[in-house]
Design a protein around this motif. Structure first.
Motif, PDB file in Angstrom:
ATOM      1  N   LYS A  50      -3.843   9.265  24.804  1.00  0.00           N
ATOM      2  CA  LYS A  50      -3.803   9.760  23.381  1.00  0.00           C
ATOM      3  C   LYS A  50      -5.140   9.665  22.712  1.00  0.00           C
ATOM      4  O   LYS A  50      -6.199   8.766  23.113  1.00  0.00           O
ATOM      5  N   ASN A  51      -5.584  10.454  21.834  1.00  0.00           N
ATOM      6  CA  ASN A  51      -6.853  10.906  21.103  1.00  0.00           C
ATOM      7  C   ASN A  51      -6.425  10.541  19.623  1.00  0.00           C
ATOM      8  O   ASN A  51      -6.105  11.092  18.868  1.00  0.00           O
ATOM      9  N   ILE A  52      -6.736   8.974  19.418  1.00  0.00           N
ATOM     10  CA  ILE A  52      -6.625   8.480  18.106  1.00  0.00           C
ATOM     11  C   ILE A  52      -7.782   7.738  17.626  1.00  0.00           C
ATOM     12  O   ILE A  52      -8.394   6.833  18.395  1.00  0.00           O
ATOM     13  N   ALA A  53      -8.116   7.967  16.307  1.00  0.00           N
ATOM     14  CA  ALA A  53      -9.265   7.241  15.868  1.00  0.00           C
ATOM     15  C   ALA A  53      -8.816   6.662  14.284  1.00  0.00           C
ATOM     16  O   ALA A  53      -7.959   7.182  13.810  1.00  0.00           O
ATOM     17  N   VAL A  54      -9.450   5.670  14.100  1.00  0.00           N
ATOM     18  CA  VAL A  54      -9.130   4.975  12.560  1.00  0.00           C
ATOM     19  C   VAL A  54     -10.545   5.160  12.041  1.00  0.00           C
ATOM     20  O   VAL A  54     -11.464   4.879  12.311  1.00  0.00           O
ATOM     21  N   ASN A  55     -10.106   5.581  10.871  1.00  0.00           N
ATOM     22  CA  ASN A  55     -11.457   5.880   9.774  1.00  0.00           C
ATOM     23  C   ASN A  55     -11.152   4.378   8.805  1.00  0.00           C
ATOM     24  O   ASN A  55      -9.994   4.609   8.089  1.00  0.00           O
ATOM     25  N   PRO A  80       3.462  13.906  10.745  1.00  0.00           N
ATOM     26  CA  PRO A  80       3.438  14.534  11.985  1.00  0.00           C
ATOM     27  C   PRO A  80       3.187  16.040  12.532  1.00  0.00           C
ATOM     28  O   PRO A  80       2.920  16.247  13.458  1.00  0.00           O
ATOM     29  N   PHE A  81       2.551  16.697  11.222  1.00  0.00           N
ATOM     30  CA  PHE A  81       2.413  17.980  11.329  1.00  0.00           C
ATOM     31  C   PHE A  81       0.607  18.084  11.308  1.00  0.00           C
ATOM     32  O   PHE A  81       0.427  18.856  12.095  1.00  0.00           O
ATOM     33  N   THR A  82       0.277  17.353  10.354  1.00  0.00           N
ATOM     34  CA  THR A  82      -1.254  17.277  10.308  1.00  0.00           C
ATOM     35  C   THR A  82      -1.861  16.364  11.317  1.00  0.00           C
ATOM     36  O   THR A  82      -3.050  16.353  11.404  1.00  0.00           O
ATOM     37  N   HIS A  83      -1.271  15.378  11.630  1.00  0.00           N
ATOM     38  CA  HIS A  83      -1.554  14.239  12.203  1.00  0.00           C
ATOM     39  C   HIS A  83      -2.800  13.434  11.703  1.00  0.00           C
ATOM     40  O   HIS A  83      -3.461  12.810  12.044  1.00  0.00           O
ATOM     41  N   GLN A  84      -2.904  13.497  10.229  1.00  0.00           N
ATOM     42  CA  GLN A  84      -3.375  12.676   9.290  1.00  0.00           C
ATOM     43  C   GLN A  84      -2.415  11.786   8.684  1.00  0.00           C
ATOM     44  O   GLN A  84      -1.732  11.917   8.291  1.00  0.00           O
ATOM     45  N   HIS A  85      -2.911  10.305   8.979  1.00  0.00           N
ATOM     46  CA  HIS A  85      -2.053   9.439   8.388  1.00  0.00           C
ATOM     47  C   HIS A  85      -2.960   8.500   7.553  1.00  0.00           C
ATOM     48  O   HIS A  85      -4.199   8.249   7.702  1.00  0.00           O
ATOM     49  N   ALA A  86      -2.253   7.528   6.664  1.00  0.00           N
ATOM     50  CA  ALA A  86      -3.087   6.734   5.493  1.00  0.00           C
ATOM     51  C   ALA A  86      -2.414   5.541   5.221  1.00  0.00           C
ATOM     52  O   ALA A  86      -1.108   5.709   4.970  1.00  0.00           O
ATOM     53  N   VAL A 121      -5.577  12.548  16.383  1.00  0.00           N
ATOM     54  CA  VAL A 121      -4.790  11.635  15.365  1.00  0.00           C
ATOM     55  C   VAL A 121      -5.711  11.183  14.704  1.00  0.00           C
ATOM     56  O   VAL A 121      -6.708  10.426  15.038  1.00  0.00           O
ATOM     57  N   ILE A 122      -5.862  11.139  13.438  1.00  0.00           N
ATOM     58  CA  ILE A 122      -6.606  10.361  12.304  1.00  0.00           C
ATOM     59  C   ILE A 122      -6.003   9.457  11.638  1.00  0.00           C
ATOM     60  O   ILE A 122      -5.025   9.628  10.854  1.00  0.00           O
ATOM     61  N   PHE A 123      -6.148   8.197  11.472  1.00  0.00           N
ATOM     62  CA  PHE A 123      -5.501   7.254  10.817  1.00  0.00           C
ATOM     63  C   PHE A 123      -6.768   6.735   9.700  1.00  0.00           C
ATOM     64  O   PHE A 123      -7.377   6.041  10.336  1.00  0.00           O
ATOM     65  N   ASN A 124      -6.187   6.871   8.457  1.00  0.00           N
ATOM     66  CA  ASN A 124      -7.368   6.380   7.456  1.00  0.00           C
ATOM     67  C   ASN A 124      -6.735   5.017   6.896  1.00  0.00           C
ATOM     68  O   ASN A 124      -5.576   5.271   6.314  1.00  0.00           O
ATOM     69  N   ILE A 125      -7.576   4.247   6.924  1.00  0.00           N
ATOM     70  CA  ILE A 125      -7.280   2.931   6.307  1.00  0.00           C
ATOM     71  C   ILE A 125      -8.170   2.602   5.287  1.00  0.00           C
ATOM     72  O   ILE A 125      -9.354   2.216   5.476  1.00  0.00           O
ATOM     73  N   GLU A 126      -7.639   2.602   3.808  1.00  0.00           N
ATOM     74  CA  GLU A 126      -8.348   2.272   2.729  1.00  0.00           C
ATOM     75  C   GLU A 126      -7.751   1.375   2.010  1.00  0.00           C
ATOM     76  O   GLU A 126      -7.031   1.443   0.826  1.00  0.00           O
ATOM     77  N   PRO A 185       0.776  -1.201  -0.044  1.00  0.00           N
ATOM     78  CA  PRO A 185      -0.039   0.131  -0.092  1.00  0.00           C
ATOM     79  C   PRO A 185       0.805   1.317  -0.038  1.00  0.00           C
ATOM     80  O   PRO A 185       1.923   1.083   0.277  1.00  0.00           O
ATOM     81  N   GLU A 186       0.172   2.522  -0.474  1.00  0.00           N
ATOM     82  CA  GLU A 186       0.605   3.532  -0.189  1.00  0.00           C
ATOM     83  C   GLU A 186       0.852   3.776   1.260  1.00  0.00           C
ATOM     84  O   GLU A 186      -0.261   3.739   1.840  1.00  0.00           O
ATOM     85  N   ILE A 187       1.832   4.510   1.695  1.00  0.00           N
ATOM     86  CA  ILE A 187       1.868   4.882   3.383  1.00  0.00           C
ATOM     87  C   ILE A 187       1.951   6.145   3.340  1.00  0.00           C
ATOM     88  O   ILE A 187       3.211   6.765   2.928  1.00  0.00           O
TER      89      ILE A 187
END
Length: 128
Positions: free
Chosen positions: A92-97, A19-25, A60-65, A13-15
């Protein structure tokens, strides 16, 4: 700490870790020949990010597509969610989309099964 961007291949996958936007995928397909080796840099980055950079108030948002992943990649996801669940337990405030195509019931079901296993980590299901 710098961004980590690993381009997708046919089997990995693309990863995108920022660390600046706290948006990960994680996006694409995940069935690399050697999952442990492929994801080593990813987990090193995640560990450093959670332990040294992330403060408790930061969302923190972690998008898993992922449209497909094999059993070794499933283990990678469980390891990732274990880290996130522990971090959430520590404040910590982490959510998985969990992003899935409306025609891909199997991916939705995998996401729902993952979500059932974690007490502290929030899962959001996003249909596209």
């Amino acid at each position: 700490m710098t961004k980590l961007h690993i381009k997708a291949t046919k089997s990995s996958p693309e990863i995108l870790l920022d660390p600046f936007t706290h948006q990960h995928a994680l996006k694409g397909e995940s069935y690399p020949e050697n999952s442990l080796e492929f994801y080593r840099e990813f987990f090193d980055w995640i560990d450093a990010y959670i332990n040294n950079i992330l403060d408790d108030a930061q969302e923190v948002i972690f998008n898993i597509e992922l449209i497909y992943f094999n059993s070794s990649s499933s283990k990678v996801l469980m390891d990732l969610f274990d880290i996130f669940d522990d971090a959430c337990e520590d404040g910590k405030n982490i959510a998985v989309n969990w992003v899935y195509n409306e025609d891909n019931d199997a991916i939705l079901e995998y996401g729902e099964e993952f979500a059932e296993d974690y007490e502290n980590l929030k899962f959001n299901f996003v249909v596209i």
